[in-house]
Design an enzyme around this catalytic site. Sequence first.
Site, PDB file in Angstrom:
ATOM      1  CG  HIS A  58      20.634  23.573 123.580  1.00  0.00           C
ATOM      2  ND1 HIS A  58      20.657  23.954 122.258  1.00  0.00           N
ATOM      3  CD2 HIS A  58      21.902  23.672 124.014  1.00  0.00           C
ATOM      4  CE1 HIS A  58      21.897  24.258 121.903  1.00  0.00           C
ATOM      5  NE2 HIS A  58      22.667  24.097 122.959  1.00  0.00           N
TER       6      HIS A  58
ATOM      7  CG  ASP B 278      18.522  23.026 119.585  1.00  0.00           C
ATOM      8  OD1 ASP B 278      19.501  23.164 118.817  1.00  0.00           O
ATOM      9  OD2 ASP B 278      18.500  23.507 120.730  1.00  0.00           O
TER      10      ASP B 278
ATOM     11  CD  GLN C   3      22.496  31.207 135.577  1.00  0.00           C
ATOM     12  OE1 GLN C   3      23.496  30.674 136.000  1.00  0.00           O
ATOM     13  NE2 GLN C   3      22.281  31.410 134.270  1.00  0.00           N
TER      14      GLN C   3
END
Length: 476
Positions: free
Chosen positions: A18, A123, A359
């Site tokens: 997140h 969020d 990543q």
Amino acid sequence: MANDKPHAVCFPLPTQGHINAMLHFANALHFMDFHITFVNTEFNHRRSLRKADPACLAGLPNFRFATIPDGISFPDDDIDRSQDFIALYLSIKRHCVAPLRDLIATLNDPCSGGPRVSCVISDAFTTFTLAVTTELSVPNIFFCSVSPVGYLGSFYIKELIQRNIIPLRSEEDLTNSFLDTVIDWIPGMPNIRLKDLPSFIRTTNPLDIMLNDCWEETHASRDASAIIFNTFHDLDTPVIEALSSVLTPPVYDIGPVSLLSQYIPDHNSLRVNLWKEDSNCIEWLNEQKQGSVFYVNFGSLTVLTSNQFIEFAWGLANSRCKFLWVTRPDLIEGETALLPAEIATEIKERSFVTNWCPQREVLSHPAVGGFLTHCGWNSAMESISAGVPMICWPFISDQQPNCRYLCSEWGIGMEIGEEVKREEVERLIKELMEGQKGKEMKRKALEWKVKAVKAASLGGDSWIKLERVIKEVMLK
């Protein structure tokens, strides 16, 4: 003048995925001439400072970091321990309203040196922020870091309860055919199976905290000023249209946010990492042939049993593929993720095993030809953006519906059964990396990549929608 800029306070759910998504979105707003205050919990900020280049958290002109407590106490020597997700989630709901209110009051003080707060980007699962923004009369835009299909499934939890489909009647429903029940009445999700809905429905307890909270959070979003989903139009049109029909605030599909951030000219290197990234893996990838490396990463929350870890390891070893495997220190339940000596010897010449990696850079590397993933939405978006097909082993939350869509709707995934068997792991890796189905998946993955890049490139559909939400909501 800096003080004339609109000022967005960005508050992610304090878990790695997140945080990453919100930081990418904050970068895009910063590029659109916003002053940004990015809010970490004190625990995560201290942990990240220990793991990252301090320059990554130093901020930029008109982009600064702030912290608030999460309500959980940890001794200083325990700072590297990952926090329990449910305990953390419940704690911030109970304890973060007052600190967030105090932070915004401080930011609005003329002595703060920055502009007054003009909006909050929360969020989508931190709806307690509505109490603060309602009091201050500023827009509260929800940014959803989970998938649209996962969010939509959570929205209908109460109706699943009313239809006596959940809670499960007994633990046996987890292993018999009950989870294969087709749910054919949720708009935008035709013929979804019960097993493909968010994992929190897999309970026999009608008072289960996460089961009820997921429904409550999605319905509380009706009081938000707008809701932004990290996706792009071509990928999720039916689900976005369904969400637009049931949610009161306007819905915007703006993503993939990792690509938005990437296409910003001279984009910054701000990162909040809870583990130290090992950039040596990129040097190792540079030495490998195009498409020859299989990448494995189960994200920041997945926990394997020791047996599952061993089965994955032998499946990778027996596939004979070269692979890059991220094994967080807390990947295995109750113990450190260390490969047995016999497996380590077997894979030594054709593997790179590390605790954490950059990543996005890994997936974009030409040497990477496939990805074994937990199906977290960030990982799925980054893999789609890089045109890399996936082998899917969902663990929690929206990962189950993500897996379903990756495999059945978008044609770029293959699912591993919940009971991990080394033979199946080996077979699927070989099929993805060398087989005919793998070739078809790679073709489709590259098609999705083209569409994602088109949406996220400057001037693309996602930037157009970002301009709209700024004009129609954030600055209204």
